[in-house]
Design an enzyme around this catalytic site. Structure first.
Site, mmCIF file in Angstrom:
data_model
loop_
_atom_site.group_PDB
_atom_site.id
_atom_site.type_symbol
_atom_site.label_atom_id
_atom_site.label_comp_id
_atom_site.label_asym_id
_atom_site.label_seq_id
_atom_site.Cartn_x
_atom_site.Cartn_y
_atom_site.Cartn_z
ATOM 1 N N PHE A 149 0.809 -1.216 0.000
ATOM 2 C CA PHE A 149 0.000 0.000 0.000
ATOM 3 C C PHE A 149 0.841 1.265 0.000
ATOM 4 O O PHE A 149 0.378 2.316 -0.431
ATOM 5 C CB PHE A 149 -0.938 0.014 1.220
ATOM 6 C CG PHE A 149 -0.228 0.282 2.529
ATOM 7 C CD1 PHE A 149 0.034 1.578 2.944
ATOM 8 C CD2 PHE A 149 0.171 -0.761 3.353
ATOM 9 C CE1 PHE A 149 0.694 1.825 4.146
ATOM 10 C CE2 PHE A 149 0.822 -0.526 4.552
ATOM 11 C CZ PHE A 149 1.085 0.780 4.951
ATOM 12 N N LYS A 173 -0.981 -7.575 -8.878
ATOM 13 C CA LYS A 173 -1.946 -7.657 -7.785
ATOM 14 C C LYS A 173 -1.577 -6.552 -6.798
ATOM 15 O O LYS A 173 -0.726 -6.722 -5.942
ATOM 16 C CB LYS A 173 -1.897 -9.028 -7.113
ATOM 17 C CG LYS A 173 -3.199 -9.459 -6.406
ATOM 18 C CD LYS A 173 -3.696 -8.542 -5.308
ATOM 19 C CE LYS A 173 -2.842 -8.614 -4.052
ATOM 20 N NZ LYS A 173 -3.414 -7.676 -2.969
ATOM 21 N N GLU A 176 -5.080 -3.879 -1.852
ATOM 22 C CA GLU A 176 -6.512 -3.580 -1.886
ATOM 23 C C GLU A 176 -6.845 -2.292 -1.125
ATOM 24 O O GLU A 176 -7.969 -1.803 -1.182
ATOM 25 C CB GLU A 176 -7.317 -4.747 -1.316
ATOM 26 C CG GLU A 176 -7.001 -5.141 0.109
ATOM 27 C CD GLU A 176 -5.848 -6.153 0.220
ATOM 28 O OE1 GLU A 176 -5.870 -6.933 1.196
ATOM 29 O OE2 GLU A 176 -4.953 -6.149 -0.640
ATOM 30 N N ARG A 177 -5.853 -1.720 -0.424
ATOM 31 C CA ARG A 177 -6.111 -0.469 0.305
ATOM 32 C C ARG A 177 -6.087 0.751 -0.610
ATOM 33 O O ARG A 177 -6.758 1.744 -0.342
ATOM 34 C CB ARG A 177 -5.081 -0.298 1.426
ATOM 35 C CG ARG A 177 -5.125 -1.392 2.483
ATOM 36 C CD ARG A 177 -4.042 -1.187 3.511
ATOM 37 N NE ARG A 177 -3.936 -2.312 4.427
ATOM 38 C CZ ARG A 177 -3.011 -2.439 5.368
ATOM 39 N NH1 ARG A 177 -2.096 -1.486 5.518
ATOM 40 N NH2 ARG A 177 -2.969 -3.496 6.149
ATOM 41 N N SER A 226 5.791 -6.898 4.129
ATOM 42 C CA SER A 226 6.370 -7.234 5.431
ATOM 43 C C SER A 226 7.176 -8.528 5.342
ATOM 44 O O SER A 226 6.953 -9.361 4.455
ATOM 45 C CB SER A 226 5.258 -7.390 6.466
ATOM 46 O OG SER A 226 4.487 -8.551 6.194
ATOM 47 N N CYS A 281 9.568 1.739 3.423
ATOM 48 C CA CYS A 281 10.502 0.675 3.806
ATOM 49 C C CYS A 281 11.920 1.203 3.940
ATOM 50 O O CYS A 281 12.778 0.536 4.510
ATOM 51 C CB CYS A 281 10.455 -0.476 2.793
ATOM 52 S SG CYS A 281 10.951 -0.009 1.128
ATOM 53 N N GLU A 385 9.359 -3.461 13.005
ATOM 54 C CA GLU A 385 9.142 -2.384 12.043
ATOM 55 C C GLU A 385 7.810 -1.721 12.380
ATOM 56 O O GLU A 385 6.741 -2.314 12.209
ATOM 57 C CB GLU A 385 9.116 -2.928 10.618
ATOM 58 C CG GLU A 385 8.954 -1.848 9.564
ATOM 59 C CD GLU A 385 8.956 -2.390 8.138
ATOM 60 O OE1 GLU A 385 9.450 -1.698 7.253
ATOM 61 O OE2 GLU A 385 8.461 -3.523 7.939
#
Length: 500
Positions: A149, A173, A176-177, A226, A281, A385
């Site tokens: 996201f 893909k 979805e957020r 993640s 990140c 994190e």
């Protein structure tokens, strides 16, 4: 409510699974759209479309593929603001930050347009008497990308331009957020001349991810997210015979040496820790000042700057930082601050009680910038994190202690040192066991013609992203050895042939 769709065969395709979920505007906390969540059957449709398109696309000369990407690049430049607005509306980052994301993504498209150069093979004449040998790189087939996201445009752009330039067909893909950016890019690729089926977008959740991981015709998977999910993607994908590059989590440290320019270091930390609300990140989430004197002086410079952060919606051009992506994530970050306080750390600037007073935005997912001192390696705020606007200070008394601290962490994505000493800088760059290093550079993200990736639990797989590592990931080598008849008769040989 409007439903955000899939994109297959160069057209938006409504979902048929019967499943969807709301997409929120983090600045307001409201939703007026949903996103379709694909079934396995819908993923199969996208793969079938890509398989049908691959023979012709892979046979298209690299120069022509590059021209399509060059037209796409021009569209991206011309419509960067439009793409940035879509990003900000669903992610929450400021408009200027979103434009910066698009710009860094365009750099990878620029690199991908050099496909005729980086796909050149190798040729050796007369490797044996009358024998020549040459090597070429060929596409894999259908490949997929699963993206996070926090960079709904840039991270997909790390992947698909190189994959397409190499002759593959790509299925994206996205998260979805914030799914809308993916559809804009898909439509602009079609406008640039990309044939039907070469690029698809499948919206979805774990069902779509697992369908891609298990599909026998998907040859490679790229992932950013993640570490637990990266590990799952790598294990599942490789178990199903796929190439996988899976980039995971990070805990990026900045070492501030006693000779550093503290104004420069403090300014760098502000952007690196609090830009994009820390949802990067490559965010610097740990400052490591060497000596207490440096720590005290650094904190004195940081406190007024953190307290002065302008936090608001992307529609306010004065905003330095926007909201976090979801209410659940904001609450998770708050819980980390609570845990740090309970474990004995000192909350110097507390962002938990920040209230957004701009009309219409009170229910947004905002959190103030937070500075925590006296953090130790046994605390969860150092181990995990956090992915939010939280900067931890871990004091160390000398250079070696700082190095040892960094090496003791499971993650090894990015790191920086601020110093005026060339010997220290050179030693740090050579000795540090981290994938991306900055010397007086707070966020050492490589340019597109280099490659992006960390070490240790920050990556699973053998190849980093974009640059020549991306080319190697999205191609396979074929070597051909050739001898033409010359009137010579040769006797049969029953031993290992030696051509020299």
């Amino acid at each position: 409510m409007t439903e955000i769709a899939h994109f297959i065969n160069n057209a938006r395709v409504a979902g048929t699974s019967g499943r969807s979920q709301p997409v929120f505007n983090p600045a307001t906390g409201t939703s007026d759209t949903t996103v379709a969540l694909a079934s396995t059957a819908e993923v199969d449709t996208a793969v079938a479309s890509a398989l049908a398109a691959w023979p012709a696309w892979s046979a298209t000369p690299a120069l022509r593929r590059a021209r399509v990407l060059d037209r796409f690049k021009t569209i991206l430049w011309d419509r960067a603001d439009q793409l940035a607005e879509a990003i900000s509306a669903e992610h929450g980052k400021t408009h200027d930050d979103a434009v910066g994301e698009v710009t860094r993504g365009i750099e990878v498209v620029e690199f991908a347009t050099s496909a005729p150069s980086f796909l050149k093979g190798e040729f050796s004449e007369n490797v044996g008497t009358g024998v020549d040998s040459h090597m070429i790189r060929q596409s894999l087939g259908v490949v997929a990308g699963i993206t996070p996201f926090n960079f709904p445009a840039m991270v997909p752009l790390w992947m698909f331009p190189v994959a397409l330039a190499c002759g593959n067909c790509f299925i994206l893909k996205p998260s979805e957020r914030d799914p809308s950016a993916s559809l804009l890019m898909a439509e602009w690729l079609a406008e640039a001349g990309l044939p039907d089926g070469v690029f698809s977008v499948v919206q979805g959740d774990k069902e779509a991810v697992d369908a891609l991981l298990h599909h026998p015709k998907v040859k490679a998977i790229s992932f950013v997210g993640s570490t637990p999910i990266a590990q799952y993607i790598h294990q599942t994908g490789t178990a199903n015979g796929k190439r996988v590059q899976a980039l995971g989590g990070a805990k990026n440290h900045m070492v501030i040496m006693p000779d550093a320019d503290l104004d420069m270091a403090a300014g760098a930390l502000m952007g690196a820790a609090f830009g994009s609300a820390g949802e990067r990140c490559m965010a610097i989430s740990v400052a490591v000042p060497v000596t207490d004197a440096v720590a005290d002086a650094l904190i004195a410079k940081l406190v007024p700057q953190i307290e002065a952060l302008k936090i608001g919606p992307s529609t306010d051009k004065a905003s330095d930082m926007g909201p976090l992506v979801t209410k659940q994530h904001r609450d998770k970050v708050k819980n980390y601050i609570d845990a740090g306080e309970a474990e004995g750390a000192t909350i110097v600037v507390d962002g938990r009680d920040f209230k957004q007073d701009k009309q219409g935005y009170a229910d947004g997912y905002y959190l103030g910038g937070t500075l925590i001192d006296n953090v130790t390696p046994d605390m969860s705020i150092w181990k995990d994190e956090i992915f939010g606007p939280v900067l931890s200070v871990v004091r160390r008394q000398n250079y070696q202690e700082a190095i040892d601290l960094i090496h003791s962490h499971d993650y090894a994505n990015g790191v920086a040192v601020f110093t005026r000493d060339g010997d220290v800088a050179r030693a740090f760059s050579n000795e540090i066991e981290v994938g991306m290093v900055g010397i007086n550079v707070p966020i050492p993200v490589p340019m597109a013609f280099h490659s992006f990736g960390g070490w240790k639990a920050s990556i699973f797989g053998d190849h980093h992203m974009h640059g020549m590592e991306g080319v190697r990931f999205y191609t396979r080598i074929k070597t051909t050895t050739t001898r033409w008849p010359s009137g010579m008769r040769t006797a049969s040989e029953f031993v290992m042939p030696t051509l020299g």
